[in-house]
Design a protein around this motif. Structure first.
Motif, PDB file in Angstrom:
ATOM      1  N   LEU A  56     -81.240  29.246 -10.209  1.00 42.33           N
ATOM      2  CA  LEU A  56     -79.864  29.239  -9.712  1.00 42.33           C
ATOM      3  C   LEU A  56     -79.283  30.636  -9.840  1.00 42.33           C
ATOM      4  O   LEU A  56     -79.729  31.454 -10.638  1.00 42.33           O
ATOM      5  N   SER A  57     -78.272  30.879  -9.039  1.00 41.51           N
ATOM      6  CA  SER A  57     -77.546  32.133  -9.125  1.00 41.51           C
ATOM      7  C   SER A  57     -76.141  31.939  -8.593  1.00 41.51           C
ATOM      8  O   SER A  57     -75.910  31.112  -7.711  1.00 41.51           O
ATOM      9  N   SER A  58     -75.202  32.702  -9.154  1.00 42.32           N
ATOM     10  CA  SER A  58     -73.811  32.630  -8.702  1.00 42.32           C
ATOM     11  C   SER A  58     -73.215  34.029  -8.746  1.00 42.32           C
ATOM     12  O   SER A  58     -73.620  34.879  -9.535  1.00 42.32           O
ATOM     13  N   ASN A 108     -66.571  32.953  -3.297  1.00 45.03           N
ATOM     14  CA  ASN A 108     -67.502  32.780  -4.413  1.00 45.03           C
ATOM     15  C   ASN A 108     -68.762  32.098  -3.885  1.00 45.03           C
ATOM     16  O   ASN A 108     -68.687  31.302  -2.948  1.00 45.03           O
ATOM     17  N   MET A 109     -69.902  32.378  -4.488  1.00 47.69           N
ATOM     18  CA  MET A 109     -71.150  31.769  -4.027  1.00 47.69           C
ATOM     19  C   MET A 109     -71.954  31.259  -5.214  1.00 47.69           C
ATOM     20  O   MET A 109     -72.146  31.974  -6.198  1.00 47.69           O
ATOM     21  N   THR A 110     -72.401  30.015  -5.105  1.00 44.34           N
ATOM     22  CA  THR A 110     -73.273  29.425  -6.113  1.00 44.34           C
ATOM     23  C   THR A 110     -74.340  28.603  -5.417  1.00 44.34           C
ATOM     24  O   THR A 110     -74.057  27.873  -4.463  1.00 44.34           O
ATOM     25  N   MET A 111     -75.577  28.728  -5.889  1.00 39.39           N
ATOM     26  CA  MET A 111     -76.688  28.006  -5.274  1.00 39.39           C
ATOM     27  C   MET A 111     -77.707  27.613  -6.327  1.00 39.39           C
ATOM     28  O   MET A 111     -78.025  28.387  -7.234  1.00 39.39           O
ATOM     29  N   ILE A 112     -78.190  26.379  -6.225  1.00 37.41           N
ATOM     30  CA  ILE A 112     -79.280  25.888  -7.077  1.00 37.41           C
ATOM     31  C   ILE A 112     -80.440  25.507  -6.172  1.00 37.41           C
ATOM     32  O   ILE A 112     -80.268  24.765  -5.202  1.00 37.41           O
ATOM     33  N   ASP A 125     -91.913  16.778   0.712  1.00 34.62           N
ATOM     34  CA  ASP A 125     -90.684  17.473   0.330  1.00 34.62           C
ATOM     35  C   ASP A 125     -91.013  18.805  -0.328  1.00 34.62           C
ATOM     36  O   ASP A 125     -91.757  18.862  -1.310  1.00 34.62           O
ATOM     37  N   ASP A 126     -90.443  19.878   0.223  1.00 35.57           N
ATOM     38  CA  ASP A 126     -90.710  21.221  -0.273  1.00 35.57           C
ATOM     39  C   ASP A 126     -89.777  21.596  -1.416  1.00 35.57           C
ATOM     40  O   ASP A 126     -90.216  22.005  -2.483  1.00 35.57           O
ATOM     41  N   PHE A 127     -88.485  21.476  -1.154  1.00 37.53           N
ATOM     42  CA  PHE A 127     -87.495  21.849  -2.164  1.00 37.53           C
ATOM     43  C   PHE A 127     -86.141  21.248  -1.808  1.00 37.53           C
ATOM     44  O   PHE A 127     -85.939  20.726  -0.694  1.00 37.53           O
ATOM     45  N   LEU A 128     -85.236  21.347  -2.756  1.00 36.48           N
ATOM     46  CA  LEU A 128     -83.871  20.832  -2.636  1.00 36.48           C
ATOM     47  C   LEU A 128     -82.911  21.983  -2.900  1.00 36.48           C
ATOM     48  O   LEU A 128     -83.161  22.818  -3.768  1.00 36.48           O
ATOM     49  N   VAL A 129     -81.827  22.037  -2.140  1.00 33.48           N
ATOM     50  CA  VAL A 129     -80.818  23.076  -2.318  1.00 33.48           C
ATOM     51  C   VAL A 129     -79.447  22.437  -2.498  1.00 33.48           C
ATOM     52  O   VAL A 129     -79.070  21.541  -1.737  1.00 33.48           O
ATOM     53  N   LEU A 130     -78.709  22.874  -3.514  1.00 31.77           N
ATOM     54  CA  LEU A 130     -77.295  22.548  -3.653  1.00 31.77           C
ATOM     55  C   LEU A 130     -76.535  23.863  -3.632  1.00 31.77           C
ATOM     56  O   LEU A 130     -76.894  24.798  -4.350  1.00 31.77           O
ATOM     57  N   ALA A 131     -75.499  23.935  -2.803  1.00 33.52           N
ATOM     58  CA  ALA A 131     -74.755  25.187  -2.698  1.00 33.52           C
ATOM     59  C   ALA A 131     -73.319  24.924  -2.278  1.00 33.52           C
ATOM     60  O   ALA A 131     -73.023  23.940  -1.595  1.00 33.52           O
ATOM     61  N   CYS A 132     -72.435  25.809  -2.695  1.00 33.58           N
ATOM     62  CA  CYS A 132     -71.034  25.717  -2.305  1.00 33.58           C
ATOM     63  C   CYS A 132     -70.861  26.239  -0.890  1.00 33.58           C
ATOM     64  O   CYS A 132     -71.785  26.818  -0.307  1.00 33.58           O
ATOM     65  N   ASP A 133     -69.659  26.066  -0.330  1.00 39.67           N
ATOM     66  CA  ASP A 133     -69.464  26.416   1.071  1.00 39.67           C
ATOM     67  C   ASP A 133     -69.482  27.917   1.319  1.00 39.67           C
ATOM     68  O   ASP A 133     -69.558  28.353   2.474  1.00 39.67           O
ATOM     69  N   GLY A 134     -69.431  28.720   0.256  1.00 36.73           N
ATOM     70  CA  GLY A 134     -69.583  30.160   0.438  1.00 36.73           C
ATOM     71  C   GLY A 134     -70.919  30.519   1.052  1.00 36.73           C
ATOM     72  O   GLY A 134     -71.054  31.544   1.734  1.00 36.73           O
TER      73      GLY A 134
END
Length: 356
Positions: free
Chosen positions: A26-28, A321-325, A264-273
């Protein structure tokens, strides 16, 4: 200073982790925004068989997103529905529970602590992302007792937060979402949206808003909030004649259950940024490309943030702001219990949307 800085804050909070079933990075990044209002939770071992990951995008302040990052997964775990094996119901109840817990004297006190310039519990300086340590997810009973005090009638915070969380249990993936943060899965390179962006102009959302006595102007509830669902935002939840799920803005999450498979390769959760700058398929394609040469998932996330960051604030996109897992499944996916019925995800056909 306004809502944007004169130059972006590009320092990143990044993290990696893994267990025997999955690995995540993850990174933000605060970016151009005057403050950091995102938060997240990455709890690999919610219990022996379950992982919990969540992205919370605050608006009007950072306290609600931080509150959710600290408490929502604990409420999922402690709810009686979870103990009975009903993860979806536990998630739904926990979203509503956040609004309940933020009211009254104790809610006011907890929010006051989380709003300090320096968090008294973690020492984390404001402007950096806040997330609970994995150990904070210990099986604690729900002892949220009513407290007497000068803020006993506190109705809850006017700031709010989106919440998009994924619970992975054996071969089952449960996604709960309120707001416009998004969860996407890559299956054989195809992006599938596992959540829906809750915008006021959607017909079902519009109908609820109008029936609750609100209006929509310029795509915003009462001309103010461009989300139809969120945790917090209590000023939009004051109709005493309506239940929580029928208020102008509701914390009620959509729940999506998917059976994971070896495709299934991967899953992404991210904010609208992130989604303001890339469609779901564009992000999935970019991630596949980066993961061919980079094995550390947090570094891959950092590359996404750098790609989305705008060179200036003229256009608005890439300034949030940006956040992604990023979650990668370890194969083969094995199940040790019968799986409940699950829906087949539909391919995404999304376009970037306007930011809050």
């Amino acid at each position: 200073m306004g809502i944007y800085l004169s130059s972006p804050k590009t320092d990143k909070f990044s993290e990696d982790g893994e267990n025997d079933k999955l690995r995540y990075g993850l990174s933000s990044m605060q970016g151009w925004r005057a403050s950091m209002e995102d938060a997240h939770a990455a709890i690999l071992n919610l219990d022996d068989n379950t992982s919990f990951l969540g992205v919370y995008d605050g608006h009007g302040g950072k306290v609600v997103s931080k509150f959710c990052a600290k408490y929502l997964h604990q409420q999922v775990l402690s709810n009686e529905a979870y103990a009975a094996g009903d993860v979806g119901t536990s998630l739904q109840r926990s979203f509503f529970r956040m609004d309940e817990m933020m009211q009254g004297q104790r809610g006011w006190r907890e929010l006051a602590v989380l709003g300090d310039k320096i968090n008294k519990f973690s020492g984390m300086i404001e402007g950096l992302i806040w997330s609970p340590r994995s150990g904070d997810s210990a099986n604690k009973p729900d002892a949220w007792d009513f407290e007497e005090g000068p803020h006993s009638d506190f109705p809850g915070p006017n700031p709010g937060s989106t919440a998009c969380v994924a619970v992975i249990r054996h071969k089952q993936l449960f996604v709960a979402n309120a707001g416009d943060s998004r969860c996407v899965i890559s299956r054989k390179g195809q992006a599938y949206n596992l959540s829906r962006d809750h915008k006021p102009e959607l017909e079902a959302e519009k109908e609820r808003i109008l029936k609750a006595g609100g209006f929509i102007h310029a795509g915003r509830v009462n001309g103010s909030l461009n989300l139809a669902r969120a945790i917090g935002d209590m000023e939009f939840k004051q109709n005493k004649n309506l239940p929580s799920e029928r208020q102008m803005v509701t914390a009620s999450p959509d729940i999506n259950t998917v059976e994971l498979c070896d495709d299934d390769d991967f899953l992404v959760l991210a904010c609208d940024g992130i989604w303001d700058c890339m469609t779901s398929q564009q992000l999935v394609d970019f991630l596949h490309e980066q993961m061919n040469s980079e094995t550390k998932l947090s570094v891959v996330c950092e590359k996404v943030l750098d790609r989305c960051l705008a060179p200036n604030t003229a256009g608005g996109e890439g300034c949030d702001n940006m956040t992604m897992i990023l979650v990668q499944f370890k194969k083969p996916l094995q199940s040790t219990e019968p799986t409940p019925s699950a829906t087949e995800p539909e391919p995404s056909h999304d376009e970037p949307s306007s930011s809050k």
